[in-house]
Design a protein around this motif. Structure first.
Motif, PDB file in Angstrom:
ATOM      1  N   THR A  76      18.698  -6.928  59.741  1.00 13.91           N
ATOM      2  CA  THR A  76      19.090  -5.691  59.063  1.00 13.91           C
ATOM      3  C   THR A  76      20.645  -5.527  58.880  1.00 13.91           C
ATOM      4  OG1 THR A  76      18.491  -4.671  61.272  1.00 13.91           O
ATOM      5  CG2 THR A  76      16.858  -4.706  59.757  1.00 13.91           C
ATOM      6  N   VAL A 117      27.805   3.744  63.440  1.00 16.63           N
ATOM      7  CA  VAL A 117      26.378   3.483  64.299  1.00 16.63           C
ATOM      8  C   VAL A 117      26.254   4.871  64.999  1.00 16.63           C
ATOM      9  CG1 VAL A 117      24.886   2.207  65.686  1.00 16.63           C
ATOM     10  CG2 VAL A 117      26.431   1.180  63.987  1.00 16.63           C
ATOM     11  N   ASN A 119      23.280   6.581  67.630  1.00 11.66           N
ATOM     12  CA  ASN A 119      21.962   6.256  68.397  1.00 11.66           C
ATOM     13  C   ASN A 119      21.594   7.931  68.670  1.00 11.66           C
ATOM     14  OD1 ASN A 119      23.666   3.823  69.661  1.00 11.66           O
ATOM     15  ND2 ASN A 119      21.996   3.245  68.611  1.00 11.66           N
ATOM     16  N   VAL A 272      24.433   3.987  59.798  1.00 10.98           N
ATOM     17  CA  VAL A 272      23.327   3.301  60.681  1.00 10.98           C
ATOM     18  C   VAL A 272      22.776   4.467  61.659  1.00 10.98           C
ATOM     19  CG1 VAL A 272      22.552   1.355  62.094  1.00 10.98           C
ATOM     20  CG2 VAL A 272      24.443   1.134  60.305  1.00 10.98           C
ATOM     21  N   THR A 274      19.776   5.000  64.675  1.00 18.44           N
ATOM     22  CA  THR A 274      18.443   4.535  65.541  1.00 18.44           C
ATOM     23  C   THR A 274      17.881   5.716  66.063  1.00 18.44           C
ATOM     24  OG1 THR A 274      19.671   4.462  67.622  1.00 18.44           O
ATOM     25  CG2 THR A 274      20.190   2.530  66.148  1.00 18.44           C
ATOM     26  N   HIS A 279      11.336   2.703  68.614  1.00 15.02           N
ATOM     27  CA  HIS A 279      12.230   1.557  68.221  1.00 15.02           C
ATOM     28  C   HIS A 279      12.309   1.802  66.580  1.00 15.02           C
ATOM     29  CE1 HIS A 279      13.897  -2.629  69.345  1.00 15.02           C
ATOM     30  NE2 HIS A 279      14.785  -1.925  68.714  1.00 15.02           N
ATOM     31  N   TYR A 281      15.484   1.702  63.397  1.00 13.59           N
ATOM     32  CA  TYR A 281      16.808   1.669  63.053  1.00 13.59           C
ATOM     33  C   TYR A 281      16.815   1.460  61.569  1.00 13.59           C
ATOM     34  CZ  TYR A 281      15.560  -3.198  64.158  1.00 13.59           C
ATOM     35  OH  TYR A 281      15.052  -4.219  64.176  1.00 13.59           O
ATOM     36  N   SER A 283      19.581   1.826  57.647  1.00 15.31           N
ATOM     37  CA  SER A 283      20.912   1.812  56.970  1.00 15.31           C
ATOM     38  C   SER A 283      20.468   2.011  55.637  1.00 15.31           C
ATOM     39  CB  SER A 283      21.954   0.899  57.455  1.00 15.31           C
ATOM     40  OG  SER A 283      21.537  -0.288  57.110  1.00 15.31           O
ATOM     41  N   PHE A 292      15.761  -1.503  56.992  1.00 12.56           N
ATOM     42  CA  PHE A 292      15.126  -0.996  58.443  1.00 12.56           C
ATOM     43  C   PHE A 292      14.499  -1.866  59.017  1.00 12.56           C
ATOM     44  CE2 PHE A 292      12.342   0.369  55.309  1.00 12.56           C
ATOM     45  CZ  PHE A 292      10.888   0.239  55.515  1.00 12.56           C
ATOM     46  N   GLY A 294      12.245  -2.460  63.412  1.00 13.35           N
ATOM     47  CA  GLY A 294      11.702  -2.037  64.753  1.00 13.35           C
ATOM     48  C   GLY A 294      11.507  -2.814  65.865  1.00 13.35           C
ATOM     49  N   TYR A 364      18.339  -9.227  70.345  1.00 11.20           N
ATOM     50  CA  TYR A 364      18.488  -8.261  69.017  1.00 11.20           C
ATOM     51  C   TYR A 364      20.007  -8.490  68.704  1.00 11.20           C
ATOM     52  CZ  TYR A 364      13.911  -5.822  69.574  1.00 11.20           C
ATOM     53  OH  TYR A 364      12.644  -5.570  69.527  1.00 11.20           O
TER      54      TYR A 364
END
Length: 416
Positions: A76, A117, A119, A272, A274, A279, A281, A283, A292, A294, A364
């Protein structure tokens, strides 16, 4: 050929007949100084830095398929360095700094976009954990900013703030994070390595490792044997398979992770995001598609495809975060094979077989690590010593009890 405004103008005036192939599609030679197994981002970056930084040009990159057919084209596209533990922060921040100058370095448009990014957190406990991570990042010179609910609402007013099952309380923002075009990264490194004399050999699967008196001396391939003084394994989800050819058993499991792209829509998501309560994420690409992903699929596999229950789970996470995307149609999805290590952190080290080097266990973090993984593995191959940024990624750390468990999930690979 050096890419520039002037080369573009020259070719535009001559009917674009002067462009040359991006890299040489080489045939394998009988012997090399270094053979790199795996023509993905990590393998190509290693070859590029071996040639550019260490002057080692008699190198072959062996890819069983075509360049970009593995995980480098099945992710991703997120880049970031927002980690907690010192062993990880130093490495991923090196990668971020390499990302920031990558396009100028290898003279190719990798579409690096430092859009940020974010979170999200949804509880007091998550807020405290993100505050701890942000403080750790800032102590290591990495940018981090803890946002409250209203700051997030100002930035992303389309998220579900009012009636969500898991209300958004805030988020941890790294402004320097973002995305890069994954296949362009592979093409840029391939071009840079090829221009420096590296042979990139496609459709050349390694079927065996030639080991004599505890020292690797070459590889067996579908295109014949190739001798080598040193061999590096950089094959992501197939690490256990290829290492098994040398009699090595790695603390790694292979799992499938799916990624998705929607139909193109007008500019919607500026960075981005999350989802902290699940789970998920997401963009938005330059073409307008929502990109996206997961969780892993629920079983170990070497297949580059996933199952429908995981598709449903990922989409549920997305709709919980921003219900409006429930009307967007998924255009395509794909699966990548994740090399999940026992502590959730990677391995860059020499193996017990003399002359055989290992780059694996990326979980990841594989795509965002491409520049630093190549830089550190090239350093290891050229100098036979670990790069300081990868000092914590020793293979023997599991035996020594020096694990690097970023998420605190224990020795169960699929939970990392």
């Amino acid at each position: 050929m050096h890419y520039s405004f002037f080369s573009l103008l020259q070719n535009a005036l001559t009917g674009h007949r002067g462009w040359t192939p991006t890299w040489r599609d080489a045939d394998p030679k009988p012997a090399y100084d270094v053979v790199i197994i795996g023509g993905g981002g990590h393998g190509l970056a290693t070859a590029y830095y071996l040639a550019k930084e260490h002057g080692i040009r008699n190198v072959a990159v062996l890819e069983k398929g075509w360049i970009g057919s593995g995980n480098i084209g099945r992710n991703t596209t997120i880049i970031r360095s927002n980690y907690l533990l010192p062993g990880n922060i130093v490495f991923y921040e090196l990668s971020m700094k390499l990302w920031e100058r990558l396009e100028q370095d290898f003279n190719y448009n990798a579409m690096v976009s430092q859009r940020g990014v974010l979170n999200l957190y949804h509880s007091d406990g998550q807020r405290d954990a993100f505050a701890r991570r942000g403080n750790s990042m800032r102590l290591h010179g990495v940018d981090a900013e803890l946002l409250d609910r209203e700051q997030v609402r100002t930035m992303l007013p389309f998220l579900n703030f009012d009636d969500a099952r898991f209300p958004i309380q805030g988020g941890l923002l790294q402004k320097r994070g973002g995305t890069a075009r994954h296949d362009a990264v592979a093409w840029g490194y391939a071009r840079g390595a090829s221009d420096r004399g590296v042979d990139i050999v496609q459709n050349c699967e390694v079927t065996g490792l030639i080991i004599e008196n505890g020292h690797i001396t070459g590889v067996e391939t579908t295109r014949g044997p190739i001798r080598a003084k040193k061999v590096a394994l950089s094959v992501a989800g197939n690490s256990s398979r290829v290492a098994g050819l040398a009699g090595l058993k790695l603390p790694i499991e292979s799992h499938v992770i799916q990624a998705f792209v929607s139909e193109g829509v007008k500019p919607l998501i500026p960075n981005v995001i999350t989802f902290g309560a699940g789970h998920f994420y997401i963009s938005q690409s330059d073409k307008g598609g929502l990109v996206f992903g997961g969780d892993l699929d629920g079983y170990k596999s070497y297949a580059q495809r996933g199952n429908l229950p995981t598709v449903r789970d990922v989409c549920e996470g997305g709709v919980a975060l921003m219900p409006m995307i429930g009307r967007v149609r998924i255009l395509r999805n794909w699966g990548g094979i994740m090399d999940m290590s026992a502590d959730g952190s990677p391995i860059i080290d020499k193996t017990p077989v003399e002359g055989l080097y290992l780059n694996a266990g990326w979980n990841y973090g594989g795509f965002k690590a491409v520049p630093a993984a190549g830089w550190c593995l090239a350093h290891l191959i050229a100098r036979d010593e670990l790069h300081p940024a990868a000092a914590a990624f020793r293979l023997d750390r599991f035996a020594r009890g020096a694990v690097l468990d970023e998420k605190g999930q224990g020795p169960q690979p699929n939970l990392h």
